[in-house]
Design a protein around this motif. Structure first.
Motif, PDB file in Angstrom:
ATOM      1  N   ALA A 213       0.830  -1.208   0.000  1.00 56.53           N
ATOM      2  CA  ALA A 213       0.000   0.000   0.000  1.00 56.53           C
ATOM      3  C   ALA A 213       0.863   1.256   0.000  1.00 56.53           C
ATOM      4  O   ALA A 213       0.552   2.237  -0.682  1.00 56.53           O
ATOM      5  CB  ALA A 213      -0.930  -0.005   1.214  1.00 56.53           C
ATOM      6  N   MET A 214       1.967   1.244   0.757  1.00 56.55           N
ATOM      7  CA  MET A 214       2.872   2.385   0.773  1.00 56.55           C
ATOM      8  C   MET A 214       3.500   2.582  -0.609  1.00 56.55           C
ATOM      9  O   MET A 214       3.612   3.717  -1.106  1.00 56.55           O
ATOM     10  CB  MET A 214       3.957   2.187   1.830  1.00 56.55           C
ATOM     11  CG  MET A 214       4.986   3.317   1.918  1.00 56.55           C
ATOM     12  SD  MET A 214       4.288   4.910   2.437  1.00 56.55           S
ATOM     13  CE  MET A 214       4.033   4.606   4.199  1.00 56.55           C
ATOM     14  N   GLY A 215       3.901   1.498  -1.235  1.00 58.00           N
ATOM     15  CA  GLY A 215       4.475   1.584  -2.573  1.00 58.00           C
ATOM     16  C   GLY A 215       3.499   2.142  -3.582  1.00 58.00           C
ATOM     17  O   GLY A 215       3.858   2.969  -4.427  1.00 58.00           O
ATOM     18  N   GLY A 219       3.859   5.750  -5.678  1.00 60.23           N
ATOM     19  CA  GLY A 219       4.245   5.426  -7.052  1.00 60.23           C
ATOM     20  C   GLY A 219       5.550   4.651  -7.122  1.00 60.23           C
ATOM     21  O   GLY A 219       6.258   4.709  -8.131  1.00 60.23           O
ATOM     22  N   GLY A 220       5.854   3.925  -6.039  1.00 61.10           N
ATOM     23  CA  GLY A 220       7.066   3.110  -5.997  1.00 61.10           C
ATOM     24  C   GLY A 220       8.331   3.871  -5.659  1.00 61.10           C
ATOM     25  O   GLY A 220       9.401   3.279  -5.519  1.00 61.10           O
ATOM     26  N   ALA A 221       8.232   5.183  -5.492  1.00 61.43           N
ATOM     27  CA  ALA A 221       9.425   6.005  -5.253  1.00 61.43           C
ATOM     28  C   ALA A 221       9.797   6.097  -3.783  1.00 61.43           C
ATOM     29  O   ALA A 221      10.913   6.513  -3.443  1.00 61.43           O
ATOM     30  CB  ALA A 221       9.204   7.408  -5.807  1.00 61.43           C
ATOM     31  N   CYS A 242      10.594   2.827   4.459  1.00 68.76           N
ATOM     32  CA  CYS A 242       9.698   3.447   3.485  1.00 68.76           C
ATOM     33  C   CYS A 242      10.324   4.631   2.773  1.00 68.76           C
ATOM     34  O   CYS A 242       9.712   5.190   1.853  1.00 68.76           O
ATOM     35  CB  CYS A 242       8.406   3.906   4.179  1.00 68.76           C
ATOM     36  SG  CYS A 242       7.394   2.560   4.829  1.00 68.76           S
ATOM     37  N   LEU A 243      11.523   5.049   3.170  1.00 64.21           N
ATOM     38  CA  LEU A 243      12.148   6.212   2.559  1.00 64.21           C
ATOM     39  C   LEU A 243      12.613   5.912   1.140  1.00 64.21           C
ATOM     40  O   LEU A 243      13.039   4.806   0.834  1.00 64.21           O
ATOM     41  CB  LEU A 243      13.360   6.658   3.389  1.00 64.21           C
ATOM     42  CG  LEU A 243      13.091   7.240   4.778  1.00 64.21           C
ATOM     43  CD1 LEU A 243      14.413   7.547   5.476  1.00 64.21           C
ATOM     44  CD2 LEU A 243      12.224   8.485   4.687  1.00 64.21           C
ATOM     45  N   GLY A 244      12.559   6.944   0.300  1.00 65.48           N
ATOM     46  CA  GLY A 244      13.082   6.848  -1.047  1.00 65.48           C
ATOM     47  C   GLY A 244      14.461   7.475  -1.138  1.00 65.48           C
ATOM     48  O   GLY A 244      15.138   7.699  -0.125  1.00 65.48           O
ATOM     49  N   TYR A 245      14.882   7.767  -2.352  1.00 64.39           N
ATOM     50  CA  TYR A 245      16.198   8.358  -2.610  1.00 64.39           C
ATOM     51  C   TYR A 245      16.305   9.713  -1.899  1.00 64.39           C
ATOM     52  O   TYR A 245      15.458  10.583  -2.045  1.00 64.39           O
ATOM     53  CB  TYR A 245      16.397   8.531  -4.116  1.00 64.39           C
ATOM     54  CG  TYR A 245      17.695   9.191  -4.507  1.00 64.39           C
ATOM     55  CD1 TYR A 245      18.917   8.588  -4.218  1.00 64.39           C
ATOM     56  CD2 TYR A 245      17.691  10.415  -5.164  1.00 64.39           C
ATOM     57  CE1 TYR A 245      20.111   9.185  -4.576  1.00 64.39           C
ATOM     58  CE2 TYR A 245      18.883  11.026  -5.536  1.00 64.39           C
ATOM     59  CZ  TYR A 245      20.092  10.408  -5.237  1.00 64.39           C
ATOM     60  OH  TYR A 245      21.275  11.013  -5.592  1.00 64.39           O
TER      61      TYR A 245
END
Length: 333
Positions: A213-215, A219-221, A242-245
C-alpha cells in the motif's frame, strides 16, 4: 490561588492553594483561561522526564498557556491589562532554554507570571482553549516540517502517530502543499481523523499489505520525508524502510531506546538521513498565530475535552489511558 503542583521527590501531582505571584520588572501576570495537557506532562509525572534547571523539587506544571494580562510589571510598555495572550513554552536564560512548567512554574494555575518578551498577543477570533496549545502541540510539528526536514510541496510525506502532535502535522502538511500525505496509525479512529485533517491515505502499520500500500501511494518512489511522532523503535524502523532516494526521517516523538537501521548499505546507497527534532522557536509560534488570524488554520477539532483545573489528575489519567483518543485535553481554571 489553585495550582497543579508536581513534587519531583515523590512524582505526586496535587492541586493545592499557593500564594498568587506578582509580576516583577519586565514581567506580566496573566489570568489563565486555558492550559493544555501534554504527553510531556505525563512523562514528568511518571519520572521518564526530569527538569534540568529547576530550582527546588516542586513545580507548577503547564507549558501550553493562554489568558488575559492581569498585572503589568515595571518597564513593560507593549502590553496592557486586558490583553488576550498566549505564552511561549519557554525562555532563554544565559544561552540555555528553560521550559515553562518544567524548569520554572507554568500555567496549570489560576495565574501565571511570564517574562514580557515571551508573551504573544492573540486576536479576539482565537478562543483561549485553542490558542493555549499552539506553542508545542502545533509549533513543534511546524518547526519539524519546515525547519528540520525542510518539507517541500508536492513531495510524498509519511506521518507515523496521529495523536496530539501528529494530527496537527497532517493539517500543516496540507497547508504546505505536501502530497501525497500518508498517515500511519494502528488506531482506526486516528486514521479516520487523519483523513479528515487532510491526509490522502491512512494505513495500519500492522496490515500485512502495508508495504504494498505504501508503494502504491508513492508510485514506488518511497517517501521524501517521514516523521515519527510516536517515539517507538518499531515505528522508526518501518519508517526508514519506506524512505526513497535522499529521503529524510525526522524523529519528533521521544524515547530512550536505540534506533536500528536494518540495511545500512541501502541506507547509505540511497543517501538517506535521520534527523532529531525538539521543540520550536518563538518565531514559529508568532507565524502560526498570524496564519490562524488569517483563517488558514483552525483548531476547534483539536480540543478533545475541557476539564476543571481542580481535576487536573483526572485529565492526566485521561491522556495516559488515551480515553477517546485525545488530541488535546485543556484545563480551565
Amino acid at each position: 490561588m489553585l495550582a497543579g503542583r508536581l513534587s519531583l521527590a515523590t512524582r505526586r501531582l496535587s492541586v493545592e492553594e499557593v500564594p498568587t505571584p506578582d509580576a516583577g520588572p519586565g514581567e506580566v501576570r496573566i489570568a489563565v483561561a486555558a492550559a493544555g495537557v501534554c504527553l510531556s506532562d505525563v512523562h514528568l509525572i511518571q519520572g521518564a522526564l526530569t527538569p534540568l534547571h529547576l530550582q527546588g523539587d516542586v513545580v507548577t506544571l503547564g507549558h501550553e498557556v493562554a489568558g488575559t494580562v492581569d498585572q503589568v510589571g515595571d518597564g513593560v510598555r507593549h502590553l496592557s491589562v486586558g490583553d488576550r495572550v498566549l505564552l511561549q513554552a519557554g525562555e532563554e536564560r544565559d544561552g540555555t532554554v528553560h521550559t515553562r512548567g518544567v524548569d520554572y512554574d507554568g500555567g496549570w494555575a489560576e495565574y501565571a507570571v511570564a517574562r514580557a518578551d515571551t508573551v504573544v498577543p492573540i486576536p479576539d477570533s482565537l478562543p483561549f482553549e485553542q490558542a493555549c496549545f499552539i506553542p508545542d502541540a502545533v509549533s513543534t510539528p511546524w518547526a519539524a516540517l519546515t525547519t528540520t526536514a525542510q518539507t517541500r510541496p508536492a513531495t510524498a510525506v509519511g506521518v507515523w502517530g496521529v495523536g496530539g502532535l501528529g494530527a496537527h502535522a497532517v493539517q500543516l502538511l496540507a497547508l504546505l502543499g505536501a502530497a501525497p500525505i500518508i498517515a500511519v496509525d494502528p488506531l482506526p479512529r486516528a486514521r479516520e481523523r487523519a483523513l479528515a485533517f487532510g491526509a490522502d491515505v491512512a494505513l495500519d502499520p500492522a496490515d500485512p499489505g502495508f508495504a504494498q500500500a505504501m508503494g502504491a501511494a508513492t508510485g514506488g518512489a518511497g517517501l521524501a520525508r517521514a516523521f515519527d511522532f510516536a517515539g517507538v523503535p518499531a515505528v522508526r524502523e518501518q519508517a526508514v524502510a519506506c524512505l526513497g532516494y535522499r529521503g529524510r526521517l525526522t524523529l519528533v516523538g521521544l524515547t530512550d531506546q536505540p534506533i536500528t537501521v536494518a540495511d545500512g548499505t541501502r541506507f547509505s546507497y540511497l543517501q538517506q538521513q535521520i534527523l532529531g527534532h525538539y521543540g520550536s522557536e518563538p518565531a514559529d509560534v508568532t507565524t502560526l498565530v498570524a496564519l490562524t488570524a488569517l483563517g488558514r488554520l483552525e483548531f476547534s477539532r483539536s480540543v478533545s475535552a475541557t476539564v476543571p483545573l481542580a481535576e487536573a489528575a483526572r485529565a492526566v489519567e485521561m491522556l495516559e489511558r488515551k480515553e477517546g483518543d485525545p488530541i488535546r485535553i485543556v484545563l480551565v481554571p
